[in-house]
Design a protein around this motif. Structure first.
Motif, PDB file in Angstrom:
ATOM      1  N   GLU A 141      -9.082  -1.032  -8.091  1.00 52.56           N
ATOM      2  CA  GLU A 141      -9.346  -0.801  -6.659  1.00 52.56           C
ATOM      3  C   GLU A 141      -8.165  -0.128  -5.964  1.00 52.56           C
ATOM      4  O   GLU A 141      -8.357   0.680  -5.057  1.00 52.56           O
ATOM      5  CB  GLU A 141      -9.635  -2.134  -5.956  1.00 52.56           C
ATOM      6  N   LEU A 142      -6.960  -0.462  -6.370  1.00 53.93           N
ATOM      7  CA  LEU A 142      -5.761   0.046  -5.700  1.00 53.93           C
ATOM      8  C   LEU A 142      -5.520   1.534  -5.918  1.00 53.93           C
ATOM      9  O   LEU A 142      -5.033   2.214  -5.022  1.00 53.93           O
ATOM     10  CB  LEU A 142      -4.523  -0.726  -6.177  1.00 53.93           C
ATOM     11  N   ALA A 158      -0.801  -0.897  -8.726  1.00 53.30           N
ATOM     12  CA  ALA A 158      -1.850  -1.068  -9.738  1.00 53.30           C
ATOM     13  C   ALA A 158      -1.241  -1.466 -11.077  1.00 53.30           C
ATOM     14  O   ALA A 158      -1.754  -2.367 -11.758  1.00 53.30           O
ATOM     15  CB  ALA A 158      -2.663   0.217  -9.889  1.00 53.30           C
ATOM     16  N   GLU A 190      -9.382  -5.915 -11.972  1.00 49.95           N
ATOM     17  CA  GLU A 190     -10.300  -5.291 -11.004  1.00 49.95           C
ATOM     18  C   GLU A 190      -9.536  -4.800  -9.782  1.00 49.95           C
ATOM     19  O   GLU A 190      -9.785  -3.701  -9.281  1.00 49.95           O
ATOM     20  CB  GLU A 190     -11.387  -6.286 -10.599  1.00 49.95           C
ATOM     21  N   ARG A 191      -8.584  -5.596  -9.318  1.00 46.76           N
ATOM     22  CA  ARG A 191      -7.773  -5.209  -8.171  1.00 46.76           C
ATOM     23  C   ARG A 191      -6.932  -3.972  -8.496  1.00 46.76           C
ATOM     24  O   ARG A 191      -6.766  -3.080  -7.660  1.00 46.76           O
ATOM     25  CB  ARG A 191      -6.881  -6.375  -7.743  1.00 46.76           C
ATOM     26  N   ALA A 225      -9.735 -10.628 -12.404  1.00 47.46           N
ATOM     27  CA  ALA A 225      -9.624 -10.274 -10.983  1.00 47.46           C
ATOM     28  C   ALA A 225      -8.427  -9.356 -10.749  1.00 47.46           C
ATOM     29  O   ALA A 225      -8.504  -8.408  -9.951  1.00 47.46           O
ATOM     30  CB  ALA A 225      -9.522 -11.532 -10.125  1.00 47.46           C
ATOM     31  N   ALA A 226      -7.320  -9.605 -11.442  1.00 44.74           N
ATOM     32  CA  ALA A 226      -6.139  -8.754 -11.295  1.00 44.74           C
ATOM     33  C   ALA A 226      -6.423  -7.345 -11.814  1.00 44.74           C
ATOM     34  O   ALA A 226      -6.018  -6.357 -11.195  1.00 44.74           O
ATOM     35  CB  ALA A 226      -4.947  -9.367 -12.036  1.00 44.74           C
ATOM     36  N   SER A 256       0.813  -1.215   0.000  1.00 42.70           N
ATOM     37  CA  SER A 256       0.000   0.000   0.000  1.00 42.70           C
ATOM     38  C   SER A 256       0.851   1.270   0.000  1.00 42.70           C
ATOM     39  O   SER A 256       0.318   2.371  -0.068  1.00 42.70           O
ATOM     40  CB  SER A 256      -0.935   0.004   1.205  1.00 42.70           C
ATOM     41  N   GLN A 268      -0.296  -5.006 -10.953  1.00 46.67           N
ATOM     42  CA  GLN A 268      -1.494  -5.846 -11.086  1.00 46.67           C
ATOM     43  C   GLN A 268      -1.914  -5.953 -12.553  1.00 46.67           C
ATOM     44  O   GLN A 268      -2.329  -7.022 -13.005  1.00 46.67           O
ATOM     45  CB  GLN A 268      -2.656  -5.279 -10.261  1.00 46.67           C
TER      46      GLN A 268
END
Length: 174
Positions: free
Chosen positions: A41-42, A13, A37-38, A34-35, A6, A16
């Protein structure tokens, strides 16, 4: 990705996105989505960033590759608006290319073709070789789907020549 954590969400990102692209290459489509989407999100939505635009464009591309064009379209439009807003030219190429495919497969062929031409021009202008390869590959696919086979062959040959001049092997066009 875990090492970045983080502390640097923008870099995490992009990592990912790289993971998602790799997962698609090996046939793990659900994990790739999924990667992506992550990745989205990041990256915080505020302040707007090139990384978020690229992550959104990558997610739109993943959804598009899953043949979910109507779902991909608004994500691609969001990615394009953000990319243009922050001057993220490679993210812009990615979004325009995805939108070209979405539009072509949703029955808006001429709009899709216009997007591909725009993506090719911009990718060439900024030297985005990955974007150029993607745009040529998706453009020829869309033209074939639209029944414009001769044009698809012409675009494919032009793309091969452009890639060869840059010493890039583009197996999508062979």
């Amino acid at each position: 990705i875990e090492l970045v954590g983080s502390e640097d969400p923008h870099r995490a990102a992009l990592l990912q996105v790289g993971l998602g692209e790799y997962l698609y290459e090996i046939g793990s489509d659900d994990a790739a989505l999924a990667a992506f989407e992550r990745a989205v999100e990041l990256v915080p939505a505020e302040p707007p960033s090139a990384e978020r635009a690229y992550a959104l464009g990558s997610l739109a591309g993943g959804v598009m590759v899953a043949w979910r064009y109507a779902e991909s379209l608004p994500i691609g439009e969001q990615a394009l608006a953000l990319a243009r807003g922050v001057g993220a030219r490679e993210a812009e190429v990615r979004a325009i290319t995805v939108l070209g495919t979405d539009l072509a497969y949703l029955g808006r062929g001429e709009e899709g073709i216009a997007h591909f031409r725009q993506a090719l021009q911009l990718a060439e202008q900024i030297g985005d070789l990955l974007g150029l390869a993607r745009a040529y590959g998706n453009f020829t696919d869309a033209l074939t789907m639209l029944g414009r086979l001769r044009e698809s062959v012409r675009v494919g040959r032009a793309g091969l020549e452009v890639m060869r001049r840059r010493e890039i092997n583009n197996t999508m066009l062979v």
